[in-house]
Write a protein that holds these residues in place. Structure first.
Motif, PDB file in Angstrom:
ATOM      1  N   ILE A  43       0.668  -1.138   0.073  1.00 45.20           N
ATOM      2  CA  ILE A  43       0.011   0.078  -0.053  1.00 45.20           C
ATOM      3  C   ILE A  43       0.861   1.292   0.097  1.00 45.20           C
ATOM      4  O   ILE A  43       1.911   1.193   0.884  1.00 45.20           O
ATOM      5  N   ARG A 110       2.831   9.276   4.943  1.00 45.22           N
ATOM      6  CA  ARG A 110       2.417  10.363   4.311  1.00 45.22           C
ATOM      7  C   ARG A 110       1.055  10.974   4.675  1.00 45.22           C
ATOM      8  O   ARG A 110       1.388  12.338   4.601  1.00 45.22           O
ATOM      9  N   GLU A 137      -4.926  17.804  -0.575  1.00 43.50           N
ATOM     10  CA  GLU A 137      -3.950  16.768  -0.579  1.00 43.50           C
ATOM     11  C   GLU A 137      -3.819  15.700   0.446  1.00 43.50           C
ATOM     12  O   GLU A 137      -3.737  14.427   0.156  1.00 43.50           O
ATOM     13  N   ALA A 140      -6.929  13.568  -0.313  1.00 40.18           N
ATOM     14  CA  ALA A 140      -6.647  12.394  -1.336  1.00 40.18           C
ATOM     15  C   ALA A 140      -5.719  11.395  -0.779  1.00 40.18           C
ATOM     16  O   ALA A 140      -6.025  10.011  -1.242  1.00 40.18           O
ATOM     17  N   ALA A 141      -4.774  11.632  -0.115  1.00 42.26           N
ATOM     18  CA  ALA A 141      -3.708  10.489   0.583  1.00 42.26           C
ATOM     19  C   ALA A 141      -4.476   9.718   1.421  1.00 42.26           C
ATOM     20  O   ALA A 141      -4.403   8.521   1.482  1.00 42.26           O
ATOM     21  N   SER A 143      -7.921   9.148   1.453  1.00 38.82           N
ATOM     22  CA  SER A 143      -8.860   8.319   0.698  1.00 38.82           C
ATOM     23  C   SER A 143      -8.173   7.154   0.237  1.00 38.82           C
ATOM     24  O   SER A 143      -8.564   6.039  -0.069  1.00 38.82           O
ATOM     25  N   GLN A 144      -6.834   7.328  -0.257  1.00 40.92           N
ATOM     26  CA  GLN A 144      -6.071   6.200  -1.066  1.00 40.92           C
ATOM     27  C   GLN A 144      -5.808   5.205   0.021  1.00 40.92           C
ATOM     28  O   GLN A 144      -5.866   4.070  -0.266  1.00 40.92           O
ATOM     29  N   LEU A 145      -5.202   5.523   1.172  1.00 44.24           N
ATOM     30  CA  LEU A 145      -4.840   4.739   2.174  1.00 44.24           C
ATOM     31  C   LEU A 145      -5.781   3.944   2.755  1.00 44.24           C
ATOM     32  O   LEU A 145      -5.737   2.652   2.851  1.00 44.24           O
ATOM     33  N   ALA A 147      -8.575   3.127   1.047  1.00 43.23           N
ATOM     34  CA  ALA A 147      -9.163   2.266   0.087  1.00 43.23           C
ATOM     35  C   ALA A 147      -8.256   0.935   0.013  1.00 43.23           C
ATOM     36  O   ALA A 147      -8.605  -0.092  -0.253  1.00 43.23           O
ATOM     37  N   GLY A 148      -6.967   1.376   0.090  1.00 42.52           N
ATOM     38  CA  GLY A 148      -5.891   0.440  -0.183  1.00 42.52           C
ATOM     39  C   GLY A 148      -6.258  -0.644   1.304  1.00 42.52           C
ATOM     40  O   GLY A 148      -6.226  -1.993   0.996  1.00 42.52           O
ATOM     41  N   GLN A 151      -9.192  -2.831   0.913  1.00 47.62           N
ATOM     42  CA  GLN A 151      -9.124  -3.916  -0.258  1.00 47.62           C
ATOM     43  C   GLN A 151      -8.313  -4.917   0.657  1.00 47.62           C
ATOM     44  O   GLN A 151      -8.726  -6.321   0.238  1.00 47.62           O
TER      45      GLN A 151
END
Length: 161
Positions: A43, A110, A137, A140-141, A143-145, A147-148, A151
């Motif tokens: 991730i 991050r 920023e 976004a970071a 949300s990406q974390l 989501a990962g 999963q």
């Protein structure tokens, strides 16, 4: 640093009675836990090794804490941006501060760095545009974390948008 503390304790504490040593056996990692840890290491923005140090190498504990991060902070990106739109910098700062601690303890470096930047910006009196850029920023970071992690940690039937 837990590793330094543990090494010092091993050096200075007497052996446990009847064992001759205070070294503890390392239990094998369950296959399901090992698979999840492998996926978590992929991730972006997550330093799983650093997170594992915080829980003294307890894989199941680390996975549980990551699950709690997802559960408690999965809507924080939306809340952060809503607070920014409403001009509620106190709430922006509160959310960023909470994220900084939670993310940092689990190795989400991050998100931690960006949350620190947002939190600092609320104290420095930055312009709305500068705060907006930082908040976007961070959102976004995060949300990406999330989501990962979802999963890897959440069963497909339990996933909700």
């Amino acid at each position: 640093d837990p590793e330094i503390l543990y090494a010092a304790l091993l050096k200075w504490l007497p052996p446990a009675p009847g064992t001759g040593s205070i070294d503890r056996a390392v239990a094998p990692i369950e296959p399901q836990v090992a698979d999840r840890l492998r996926a978590i290491r992929e991730i972006p923005g997550l330093d799983a090794e650093r997170g594992m140090q915080a829980v003294r190498g307890k894989e199941a504990t680390y996975l549980k804490l990551l699950g709690l991060l997802v559960e408690k902070h999965r809507h924080d990106a939306d809340h952060l941006l809503a607070a920014l739109r409403n001009g509620d910098l106190a709430e922006v700062g509160r959310l960023a501060h909470a994220l900084k601690g939670a993310a940092g303890n689990l190795g989400a470096l991050r998100v931690m760095e960006l949350a620190e930047s947002v939190n600092a910006g609320t104290k420095q009196g930055l312009s709305a545009a500068e705060m907006g850029d930082r908040c976007l920023e961070l959102a976004a970071a995060l949300s990406q974390l999330i989501a990962g992690l979802r999963q890897v940690l959440v069963k497909p039937a339990e996933r909700t948008p």
